[in-house]
Design an enzyme around this catalytic site. Structure first.
Site, PDB file in Angstrom:
ATOM      1  N   CYS A   2      -5.656   1.036 -14.773  1.00 12.32           N
ATOM      2  CA  CYS A   2      -5.931   1.104 -16.204  1.00 12.32           C
ATOM      3  C   CYS A   2      -6.638   2.415 -16.526  1.00 12.32           C
ATOM      4  O   CYS A   2      -7.517   2.858 -15.790  1.00 12.32           O
ATOM      5  CB  CYS A   2      -6.774  -0.046 -16.734  1.00 12.32           C
ATOM      6  SG  CYS A   2      -5.994  -1.648 -16.527  1.00 12.32           S
ATOM      7  N   ARG A  27      -2.650   5.957 -13.995  1.00 11.41           N
ATOM      8  CA  ARG A  27      -3.540   4.820 -13.730  1.00 11.41           C
ATOM      9  C   ARG A  27      -2.909   3.478 -14.069  1.00 11.41           C
ATOM     10  O   ARG A  27      -3.443   2.428 -13.711  1.00 11.41           O
ATOM     11  CB  ARG A  27      -4.845   4.980 -14.524  1.00 11.41           C
ATOM     12  CG  ARG A  27      -5.603   6.232 -14.192  1.00 11.41           C
ATOM     13  CD  ARG A  27      -6.868   6.323 -15.006  1.00 11.41           C
ATOM     14  NE  ARG A  27      -7.866   5.389 -14.532  1.00 11.41           N
ATOM     15  CZ  ARG A  27      -8.767   5.655 -13.601  1.00 11.41           C
ATOM     16  NH1 ARG A  27      -8.774   6.843 -13.038  1.00 11.41           N
ATOM     17  NH2 ARG A  27      -9.641   4.760 -13.237  1.00 11.41           N
ATOM     18  N   TRP A  74      -2.625  -1.442 -16.002  1.00 16.25           N
ATOM     19  CA  TRP A  74      -2.052  -1.908 -14.738  1.00 16.25           C
ATOM     20  C   TRP A  74      -2.461  -3.373 -14.661  1.00 16.25           C
ATOM     21  O   TRP A  74      -3.645  -3.692 -14.556  1.00 16.25           O
ATOM     22  CB  TRP A  74      -2.619  -1.097 -13.574  1.00 16.25           C
ATOM     23  CG  TRP A  74      -2.008  -1.459 -12.255  1.00 16.25           C
ATOM     24  CD1 TRP A  74      -0.866  -0.949 -11.716  1.00 16.25           C
ATOM     25  CD2 TRP A  74      -2.517  -2.390 -11.291  1.00 16.25           C
ATOM     26  NE1 TRP A  74      -0.622  -1.518 -10.497  1.00 16.25           N
ATOM     27  CE2 TRP A  74      -1.619  -2.401 -10.205  1.00 16.25           C
ATOM     28  CE3 TRP A  74      -3.637  -3.229 -11.254  1.00 16.25           C
ATOM     29  CZ2 TRP A  74      -1.803  -3.207  -9.097  1.00 16.25           C
ATOM     30  CZ3 TRP A  74      -3.818  -4.034 -10.137  1.00 16.25           C
ATOM     31  CH2 TRP A  74      -2.911  -4.009  -9.071  1.00 16.25           C
ATOM     32  N   ASN A 100     -11.085  -1.665 -18.102  1.00 19.06           N
ATOM     33  CA  ASN A 100     -10.526  -1.374 -16.779  1.00 19.06           C
ATOM     34  C   ASN A 100     -11.385  -2.132 -15.777  1.00 19.06           C
ATOM     35  O   ASN A 100     -12.605  -1.952 -15.764  1.00 19.06           O
ATOM     36  CB  ASN A 100     -10.586   0.139 -16.518  1.00 19.06           C
ATOM     37  CG  ASN A 100     -10.240   0.489 -15.089  1.00 19.06           C
ATOM     38  OD1 ASN A 100      -9.498  -0.233 -14.426  1.00 19.06           O
ATOM     39  ND2 ASN A 100     -10.784   1.591 -14.603  1.00 19.06           N
ATOM     40  N   GLY A 101     -10.771  -2.975 -14.961  1.00 19.41           N
ATOM     41  CA  GLY A 101     -11.549  -3.715 -13.963  1.00 19.41           C
ATOM     42  C   GLY A 101     -11.130  -5.177 -13.943  1.00 19.41           C
ATOM     43  O   GLY A 101     -10.072  -5.539 -14.479  1.00 19.41           O
ATOM     44  N   GLU A 465       2.119   7.081   7.972  1.00 21.92           N
ATOM     45  CA  GLU A 465       2.122   7.659   6.622  1.00 21.92           C
ATOM     46  C   GLU A 465       3.556   7.872   6.128  1.00 21.92           C
ATOM     47  O   GLU A 465       3.861   7.640   4.956  1.00 21.92           O
ATOM     48  CB  GLU A 465       1.315   8.967   6.638  1.00 21.92           C
ATOM     49  CG  GLU A 465       1.241   9.706   5.331  1.00 21.92           C
ATOM     50  CD  GLU A 465       0.655   8.901   4.175  1.00 21.92           C
ATOM     51  OE1 GLU A 465       0.114   7.802   4.392  1.00 21.92           O
ATOM     52  OE2 GLU A 465       0.793   9.371   3.027  1.00 21.92           O
ATOM     53  N   LYS A 469       4.956   6.201   2.698  1.00 23.10           N
ATOM     54  CA  LYS A 469       5.577   6.996   1.628  1.00 23.10           C
ATOM     55  C   LYS A 469       6.928   6.412   1.265  1.00 23.10           C
ATOM     56  O   LYS A 469       7.259   6.258   0.099  1.00 23.10           O
ATOM     57  CB  LYS A 469       5.771   8.468   2.040  1.00 23.10           C
ATOM     58  CG  LYS A 469       4.541   9.330   2.109  1.00 23.10           C
ATOM     59  CD  LYS A 469       3.897   9.627   0.773  1.00 23.10           C
ATOM     60  CE  LYS A 469       2.911   8.576   0.363  1.00 23.10           C
ATOM     61  NZ  LYS A 469       1.571   8.606   0.787  1.00 23.10           N
ATOM     62  N   GLU A 472       6.676   2.913  -0.590  1.00 19.27           N
ATOM     63  CA  GLU A 472       6.072   2.851  -1.916  1.00 19.27           C
ATOM     64  C   GLU A 472       6.906   3.512  -3.002  1.00 19.27           C
ATOM     65  O   GLU A 472       6.836   3.106  -4.153  1.00 19.27           O
ATOM     66  CB  GLU A 472       4.625   3.367  -1.921  1.00 19.27           C
ATOM     67  CG  GLU A 472       4.432   4.853  -1.815  1.00 19.27           C
ATOM     68  CD  GLU A 472       2.961   5.263  -1.979  1.00 19.27           C
ATOM     69  OE1 GLU A 472       2.540   6.169  -1.279  1.00 19.27           O
ATOM     70  OE2 GLU A 472       2.247   4.670  -2.809  1.00 19.27           O
ATOM     71  N   HIS A 488       7.531  -4.974  22.529  1.00 17.95           N
ATOM     72  CA  HIS A 488       6.767  -6.216  22.414  1.00 17.95           C
ATOM     73  C   HIS A 488       7.180  -7.016  21.179  1.00 17.95           C
ATOM     74  O   HIS A 488       6.402  -7.832  20.687  1.00 17.95           O
ATOM     75  CB  HIS A 488       5.270  -5.906  22.403  1.00 17.95           C
ATOM     76  CG  HIS A 488       4.819  -5.224  23.656  1.00 17.95           C
ATOM     77  ND1 HIS A 488       4.778  -5.866  24.875  1.00 17.95           N
ATOM     78  CD2 HIS A 488       4.438  -3.943  23.902  1.00 17.95           C
ATOM     79  CE1 HIS A 488       4.369  -5.015  25.805  1.00 17.95           C
ATOM     80  NE2 HIS A 488       4.169  -3.845  25.233  1.00 17.95           N
ATOM     81  N   LYS A 583      -2.343   4.929  -9.231  1.00 16.69           N
ATOM     82  CA  LYS A 583      -3.000   5.944  -8.403  1.00 16.69           C
ATOM     83  C   LYS A 583      -4.405   5.514  -7.975  1.00 16.69           C
ATOM     84  O   LYS A 583      -4.793   5.702  -6.830  1.00 16.69           O
ATOM     85  CB  LYS A 583      -3.062   7.254  -9.202  1.00 16.69           C
ATOM     86  CG  LYS A 583      -3.663   8.422  -8.459  1.00 16.69           C
ATOM     87  CD  LYS A 583      -2.655   8.996  -7.520  1.00 16.69           C
ATOM     88  CE  LYS A 583      -3.189  10.174  -6.734  1.00 16.69           C
ATOM     89  NZ  LYS A 583      -2.421  10.324  -5.482  1.00 16.69           N
TER      90      LYS A 583
HETATM   91  C1  AGP Z   1      -0.748   6.321  -1.086  1.00 14.20           C
HETATM   92  O1  AGP Z   1       0.410   6.984  -1.377  1.00 14.20           O
HETATM   93  C2  AGP Z   1      -1.205   5.351  -2.062  1.00 14.20           C
HETATM   94  N1  AGP Z   1      -1.175   5.800  -3.376  1.00 14.20           N
HETATM   95  C3  AGP Z   1      -2.443   4.582  -1.662  1.00 14.20           C
HETATM   96  O2  AGP Z   1      -2.226   4.027  -0.415  1.00 14.20           O
HETATM   97  C4  AGP Z   1      -3.791   5.333  -1.653  1.00 14.20           C
HETATM   98  O3  AGP Z   1      -3.849   6.219  -0.585  1.00 14.20           O
HETATM   99  C5  AGP Z   1      -4.925   4.297  -1.572  1.00 14.20           C
HETATM  100  O4  AGP Z   1      -4.882   3.508  -2.718  1.00 14.20           O
HETATM  101  C6  AGP Z   1      -6.277   4.917  -1.403  1.00 14.20           C
HETATM  102  O5  AGP Z   1      -6.621   5.728  -2.472  1.00 14.20           O
HETATM  103  P1  AGP Z   1      -7.864   6.704  -2.405  1.00 14.20           P
HETATM  104  O6  AGP Z   1      -7.579   7.724  -1.358  1.00 14.20           O
HETATM  105  O7  AGP Z   1      -7.947   7.294  -3.783  1.00 14.20           O
HETATM  106  O8  AGP Z   1      -9.051   5.867  -2.063  1.00 14.20           O
END
Ligand code: AGP
Length: 588
Positions: A2, A27, A74, A100-101, A465, A469, A472, A488, A583
């Site tokens: 948000c 956001r 969000w 927001n929250g 990672e 990527k 997501e 395993h 984000k």
């Molecule tokens: C990664 O592409 C994501 N957007 C997500 O995993 C992100 O890294 C995670 O939410 C942590 O965010 P931060 O580094 O702002 O704490």
């Protein structure tokens, strides 16, 4: 999650808020809305969808008046529809709230309020409107009513409120969710991220937990949680809004991937003394725990390998959302290192608070200047890589790694040598990158539903990672595992043509990883080898430059980010706004 923007000034407020809000779309993009006050009356428009779509449909910028507050959502409580979009109101539509929250005790509060008040939505926020309503009915000012209302809340909130009963002000308060006040000569902003208004002013005040700001045309007035007036100092934020524009690229993500060599050079410009002191405390701490979420957690993973390998220092990595379950073993002799691009991830903040309550020292590695995490840490190192807007973290990942490489070299007493080497790596990062070949591979693989990523040692975090990527932004299932773990269980999933990405540079992991690649190949897997050397076992080779072996992770990540990007593009997905994600994750 948000985004909130409020503006009061001597010009039409809605266009100003809209412009700022569009910059906060990262956001949340489930719904958007705006409320303004004109001639003592409340006006509002809201709907489901991205801010630009809601604007197209409802012309938010045409709301009248010189006071306006906007919100991009969000969704947490309640569906992502028009009814649940912010702002929310009291029964008489005289009080408008954006939030927001998460209000954890909203069900209890709602049950207590429901007999007396009419609820219009499913969201937790609405209880706040009715609580303020009750306090104002009892004679409290908007400021006092908001302070009393938040006294009843459990959870996290950034709240911005306007009311036609006191139509010349915007009132805001926060707990565990950011709110930043912008001061611009008789005009005032309050927003979730200063980035939204940096084109107007760089002079900001960070609202601390429990504080309240009342914005009028005469100034910004700050109160503590007891309602007493307090003085707060403003500071300058150096980021420029232009840094957060697409600069001709189709997507922020692509721009941010490609600017990594420059970002890495900027991350290397650090106060050497700070790095040395940071390293000294790492060395002296009896226990070091690194905590983070998502991409930043992958950095933590790599850091633990790096510290062990280069400095013989063993560290634990604890996922921030699980941190509380390890708290029993945190003590005064523990050093907690928190990593966060945004500096506002709720799980990280919560972990850090718990660590501090146990007497631990907390160091942080952060990108967003002045963020909440900076303010609650004993020390912080900034990435200096500029704003990252794409929801998928890219340049922040690389720059976080760079900081840990610097710390590892500092632990060995070789910081200067390390920096020289890292500067050389920054020059080589994009070498051998064949974007056309990656695009072609993406087109070929776009209908696959499962990808596997594997590696060993330092490269494992890169594989993890790469998988994150991919899932997501392209919505393809992707799983990463240590190459040795395949046999395993996961090997059972490998079928004819199953894509497996193996990070297999010519380092100490090479031969063993290659053996595991053979096991995949023997079961029909389609092997994508990421290496400085080709091998006949690869069905597709992604070439990376030859390096001193500890630096391979730094050059292996960019092609994986690009592969994910091209796969998302090939499947027609928007990499900057992946579904269900945001984000900044400011809820637990
Ligand atoms: C990664 O592409 C994501 N957007 C997500 O995993 C992100 O890294 C995670 O939410 C942590 O965010 P931060 O580094 O702002 O704490």
């Amino acid at each position: 999650m948000c985004g909130i923007v409020g503006f009061i000034g001597d010009e039409p407020a809605a266009p100003v808020v809209l412009k700022a809000l569009i910059k906060l779309e990262y956001r949340g993009y489930d719904s958007a809305g705006m409320v303004s006050i004109c001639d003592g009356k409340i006006h509002f428009r809201k709907d489901a969808g991205k801010i630009t779509d809601v604007q197209r449909k409802h012309r938010l910028d045409r709301l009248p008046g010189k006071i306006a507050v906007g919100h991009v959502r969000w969704a947490t409580h309640g569906r992502a529809d028009r009814i649940n979009a912010h702002p929310h109101f009291d029964c008489k539509k005289q009080i408008a709230v954006v939030h927001n929250g998460i209000i954890e005790n909203y069900q209890e509060l709602r049950a207590a309020l429901v007999g007396k008040h009419r609820f219009a939505s499913e969201v937790d926020t609405e209880v706040i409107c009715h609580l303020i309503e009750d306090y104002m009915e009892a004679g409290a000012s908007l400021e006092k009513a908001l302070l009393k209302a938040v006294g009843e809340l459990r959870g996290s909130y950034a709240l911005v409120v306007v009311s036609s009963r006191e139509p010349e002000k915007i009132v805001a308060t926060s707990k565990d969710s950011p709110l930043i006040v912008g001061l611009d000569d008789g005009k005032y902003f309050v927003a979730s991220d200063a980035l939204s208004f940096l084109d107007r002013t760089n002079e900001v005040v960070f609202l601390e937990e429990g504080e309240l700001v009342s914005l009028t045309r005469d100034g910004a007035f700050f109160l503590n949680r007891e309602g007493e007036e307090i003085r707060k100092k403003s500071q300058r934020v150096d980021w420029q809004w232009e840094e957060a524009s697409k600069k001709g690229y189709d997507f922020f993500m692509l721009k941010e991937i490609l600017e990594q060599p420059e970002a890495m050079r900027r991350a290397l410009i650090q106060d050497r003394k700070l790095i040395m002191e940071f390293a000294k405390e790492i060395w002296e701490a009896r226990r070091v725990v690194i905590t983070a979420c998502g991409t930043s957690r992958h950095v933590a993973l790599l850091a633990s390998y790096l510290f062990s390998r280069l400095a013989g220092k063993l560290c634990d990595v604890v996922t921030a959302s699980e941190f509380q379950y390890f708290c029993d073993s945190i003590a005064e002799d523990t050093l907690v290192i928190a990593i966060s691009q945004s500096g506002e991830t709720a799980d990280v903040i919560e972990g850090v608070k718990r660590a501090k309550a146990k007497g631990a020292r907390v160091f942080s590695i952060i990108n967003v200047v002045g963020s909440l995490l900076t303010r609650i840490s004993d020390r912080a190192i900034y990435l200096n890589c500029g704003p990252e807007i794409g929801v998928a973290a890219t340049k922040s990942f690389l720059c976080q790694l760079v900081i840990f490489y610097m710390l590892a070299f500092a632990l060995m007493g070789k910081l200067e040598e390390g920096i020289e080497k890292l500067e050389q790596v920054a020059r080589q990062i994009g070498d051998n990158l064949n974007d056309e070949k990656l695009k072609k591979l993406a087109r070929r693989m776009k209908n696959k539903n499962n990808f596997y990523y594997m590696a060993r040692g330092l490269n494992l975090a890169i594989a993890a990672e790469g998988a994150l990527k991919l899932k997501e932004i392209s919505y393809i299932h992707a799983e990463c595992m240590p190459a040795g773990e395949l046999k395993h269980g996961t090997l059972a999933l490998i079928e004819e043509g199953t894509p497996v990405v193996a990070i297999c540079p010519k380092d100490d992991t090479f031969y063993e990883t290659l053996n595991n690649v053979m096991e995949i190949k023997a079961r029909g897997g389609f092997v994508i080898g990421v290496s400085d050397e080709n091998n006949e076992v690869y069905d597709h080779w992604i070439k990376i430059p030859k390096m001193e072996e500890i630096f391979y992770p730094l050059v292996a990540i960019m092609p994986l980010q690009l592969l994910a990007y091209h796969l998302a593009a090939a499947r027609g997905k928007d990499p900057d706004r992946p579904r269900h994600l945001a984000k900044s994750v400011t809820v637990k």
